[in-house]
Scaffold this motif. Structure first.
Motif, PDB file in Angstrom:
ATOM      1  N   ALA A  27       0.839  -1.202   0.000  1.00 26.97           N
ATOM      2  CA  ALA A  27       0.000   0.000   0.000  1.00 26.97           C
ATOM      3  C   ALA A  27       0.877   1.256   0.000  1.00 26.97           C
ATOM      4  CB  ALA A  27      -0.931  -0.011   1.209  1.00 26.97           C
ATOM      5  N   ASP A  28       1.948   1.231   0.773  1.00 23.00           N
ATOM      6  CA  ASP A  28       2.870   2.374   0.801  1.00 23.00           C
ATOM      7  C   ASP A  28       3.541   2.576  -0.556  1.00 23.00           C
ATOM      8  OD1 ASP A  28       2.289   2.835   3.449  1.00 23.00           O
ATOM      9  OD2 ASP A  28       4.092   1.853   4.233  1.00 23.00           O
ATOM     10  N   ALA A  29       3.694   1.490  -1.319  1.00 17.58           N
ATOM     11  CA  ALA A  29       4.314   1.573  -2.646  1.00 17.58           C
ATOM     12  C   ALA A  29       3.336   2.068  -3.708  1.00 17.58           C
ATOM     13  CB  ALA A  29       4.865   0.210  -3.056  1.00 17.58           C
ATOM     14  N   GLY A  30       2.073   2.187  -3.336  1.00 21.61           N
ATOM     15  CA  GLY A  30       1.080   2.713  -4.277  1.00 21.61           C
ATOM     16  C   GLY A  30       0.041   1.720  -4.745  1.00 21.61           C
ATOM     17  N   LEU A  31       0.016   0.513  -4.154  1.00 20.36           N
ATOM     18  CA  LEU A  31      -1.015  -0.458  -4.522  1.00 20.36           C
ATOM     19  C   LEU A  31      -2.374   0.062  -4.072  1.00 20.36           C
ATOM     20  CD1 LEU A  31      -1.418  -3.393  -5.680  1.00 20.36           C
ATOM     21  CD2 LEU A  31      -1.519  -4.126  -3.280  1.00 20.36           C
ATOM     22  N   ARG A  32      -3.353   0.003  -4.983  1.00 16.97           N
ATOM     23  CA  ARG A  32      -4.688   0.518  -4.653  1.00 16.97           C
ATOM     24  C   ARG A  32      -5.712  -0.589  -4.436  1.00 16.97           C
ATOM     25  NH1 ARG A  32      -3.923   3.697  -9.840  1.00 16.97           N
ATOM     26  NH2 ARG A  32      -2.466   5.354  -9.281  1.00 16.97           N
ATOM     27  N   HIS A  33      -5.403  -1.798  -4.920  1.00 21.98           N
ATOM     28  CA  HIS A  33      -6.340  -2.911  -4.797  1.00 21.98           C
ATOM     29  C   HIS A  33      -5.614  -4.148  -4.274  1.00 21.98           C
ATOM     30  CE1 HIS A  33      -8.158  -0.283  -7.881  1.00 21.98           C
ATOM     31  NE2 HIS A  33      -9.298  -0.686  -7.373  1.00 21.98           N
ATOM     32  N   VAL A  34      -6.215  -4.798  -3.304  1.00 20.90           N
ATOM     33  CA  VAL A  34      -5.663  -6.055  -2.797  1.00 20.90           C
ATOM     34  C   VAL A  34      -6.631  -7.181  -3.143  1.00 20.90           C
ATOM     35  CG1 VAL A  34      -6.666  -5.795  -0.490  1.00 20.90           C
ATOM     36  CG2 VAL A  34      -4.639  -7.234  -0.817  1.00 20.90           C
ATOM     37  N   HIS A  35      -6.078  -8.285  -3.586  1.00 20.21           N
ATOM     38  CA  HIS A  35      -6.839  -9.423  -4.102  1.00 20.21           C
ATOM     39  C   HIS A  35      -6.802 -10.542  -3.070  1.00 20.21           C
ATOM     40  CE1 HIS A  35      -8.244 -11.926  -7.574  1.00 20.21           C
ATOM     41  NE2 HIS A  35      -7.562 -12.894  -6.972  1.00 20.21           N
ATOM     42  N   TRP A  36      -7.957 -10.827  -2.463  1.00 21.67           N
ATOM     43  CA  TRP A  36      -8.026 -11.858  -1.437  1.00 21.67           C
ATOM     44  C   TRP A  36      -8.496 -13.172  -2.048  1.00 21.67           C
ATOM     45  CZ3 TRP A  36      -5.434 -10.604   2.621  1.00 21.67           C
ATOM     46  CH2 TRP A  36      -5.412  -9.289   3.075  1.00 21.67           C
ATOM     47  N   ASP A  37      -7.643 -14.177  -1.978  1.00 19.89           N
ATOM     48  CA  ASP A  37      -7.977 -15.500  -2.490  1.00 19.89           C
ATOM     49  C   ASP A  37      -8.676 -16.309  -1.405  1.00 19.89           C
ATOM     50  OD1 ASP A  37      -6.680 -15.547  -5.194  1.00 19.89           O
ATOM     51  OD2 ASP A  37      -4.911 -15.077  -3.981  1.00 19.89           O
ATOM     52  N   VAL A  38      -9.741 -16.982  -1.806  1.00 17.55           N
ATOM     53  CA  VAL A  38     -10.542 -17.782  -0.882  1.00 17.55           C
ATOM     54  C   VAL A  38     -10.589 -19.208  -1.430  1.00 17.55           C
ATOM     55  CG1 VAL A  38     -12.765 -17.962   0.293  1.00 17.55           C
ATOM     56  CG2 VAL A  38     -11.963 -15.719  -0.510  1.00 17.55           C
ATOM     57  N   THR A  39     -10.224 -20.193  -0.610  1.00 12.67           N
ATOM     58  CA  THR A  39     -10.248 -21.579  -1.076  1.00 12.67           C
ATOM     59  C   THR A  39     -10.977 -22.456  -0.067  1.00 12.67           C
ATOM     60  OG1 THR A  39      -8.127 -22.096  -0.021  1.00 12.67           O
ATOM     61  CG2 THR A  39      -8.051 -21.316  -2.295  1.00 12.67           C
ATOM     62  N   ASP A  40     -11.385 -23.622  -0.546  1.00 16.09           N
ATOM     63  CA  ASP A  40     -12.098 -24.557   0.323  1.00 16.09           C
ATOM     64  C   ASP A  40     -11.361 -25.888   0.483  1.00 16.09           C
ATOM     65  OD1 ASP A  40     -12.440 -25.636  -2.182  1.00 16.09           O
ATOM     66  OD2 ASP A  40     -14.628 -25.495  -2.206  1.00 16.09           O
ATOM     67  N   GLY A  41     -10.178 -26.004  -0.112  1.00 16.84           N
ATOM     68  CA  GLY A  41      -9.437 -27.254  -0.037  1.00 16.84           C
ATOM     69  C   GLY A  41      -9.987 -28.335  -0.947  1.00 16.84           C
ATOM     70  N   ASP A  42     -11.006 -27.997  -1.712  1.00 22.42           N
ATOM     71  CA  ASP A  42     -11.637 -28.942  -2.639  1.00 22.42           C
ATOM     72  C   ASP A  42     -11.472 -28.434  -4.068  1.00 22.42           C
ATOM     73  OD1 ASP A  42     -13.229 -30.703  -4.035  1.00 22.42           O
ATOM     74  OD2 ASP A  42     -15.126 -29.897  -3.292  1.00 22.42           O
ATOM     75  N   PHE A  43     -12.094 -27.323  -4.370  1.00 26.68           N
ATOM     76  CA  PHE A  43     -11.957 -26.740  -5.707  1.00 26.68           C
ATOM     77  C   PHE A  43     -10.511 -26.324  -5.960  1.00 26.68           C
ATOM     78  CE2 PHE A  43     -12.061 -23.366  -8.841  1.00 26.68           C
ATOM     79  CZ  PHE A  43     -12.936 -23.863  -9.787  1.00 26.68           C
TER      80      PHE A  43
END
Length: 214
Positions: A27-43
């Motif tokens: 964020a300090d480097a200028g990132l405006r969007h963070v991408h949160w990965d969600v998994t279920d251990g199956d897919f």
């Protein structure tokens, strides 16, 4: 050259003991969007984030959150993530993905559909332009996997879609090539996290020259 207007950083491959520090650093480097990965251990392999942690880190860094639901039954997860994410992505290979897209819309967020490397792009031929598309360049959950070169052609097939993204093994140089094919959104984890100068990396991708300095 054409750059990428939306650049999202994935923390999947970050040291989990230092996720907060890494999010703040980007964020300090200028990132405006963070991408949160969600998994279920199956897919997809286990290793994603829980909504409470992701929401807290998003709030602490002041960035905009987006979620990528790499799960078999995304409808069960939508409400938790639409509470604080502007874009929520579900997989076209998942169960009842259309219902999940409809729910995202009803929750007032932007829906997107991810397409895995071995899934035909024709699967989304009838998808409205209001729904984003995220072209997977590696298998879901396979952070650090090899980039699938055919991804460039797959992006080109959807050129003109307002929200058209790529995810998986995206380097600054590849981002420039993918932007030229029509991508308006890139997700990068490993390459961005390892960049000696993440601010220069972000500037290069947004400018479209693919040559980060530093």
């Amino acid at each position: 050259m054409t750059g990428v207007p939306r650049v999202a950083g994935s923390l999947w491959s970050a040291d989990r003991a230092r996720v907060g520090e890494e999010a703040a650093r980007l964020a300090d480097a200028g990132l405006r969007h963070v991408h949160w990965d969600v998994t279920d251990g199956d897919f997809a392999l286990a290793g994603g984030f829980e909504p409470a942690q992701a929401e807290a880190l998003t709030a602490s860094t002041g960035v905009v959150a987006e979620a990528h639901l790499m799960v078999r039954r995304p409808l069960r997860h939508v409400d938790a993530w639409t509470g604080f994410c502007d874009v929520v992505t579900v997989h076209v290979e998942a169960d009842a993905w259309q219902a999940a897209v409809d729910r995202i819309v009803r929750r007032g967020r932007i829906p997107a559909v991810a397409v895995s490397p071995d899934t035909a792009m024709s699967t989304i031929d009838s998808l409205p332009a209001s729904v984003g598309v995220l072209v997977m360049c590696v298998e879901p959950g396979n952070a650090g996997g090899a980039f699938r070169p055919r991804s460039v052609q797959r992006v080109r097939a959807e050129r003109g879609r307002p929200l058209l993204g790529v995810d998986g093994a995206v380097t600054a140089a590849r981002a420039a090539e993918l932007a030229g094919a029509g991508a308006t959104w890139v997700v990068s984890g490993t390459d961005l996290l390892r960049a000696p100068d993440p601010a220069a990396w972000l500037t290069a991708v947004r400018a479209g020259d693919g040559r980060p300095t530093g």
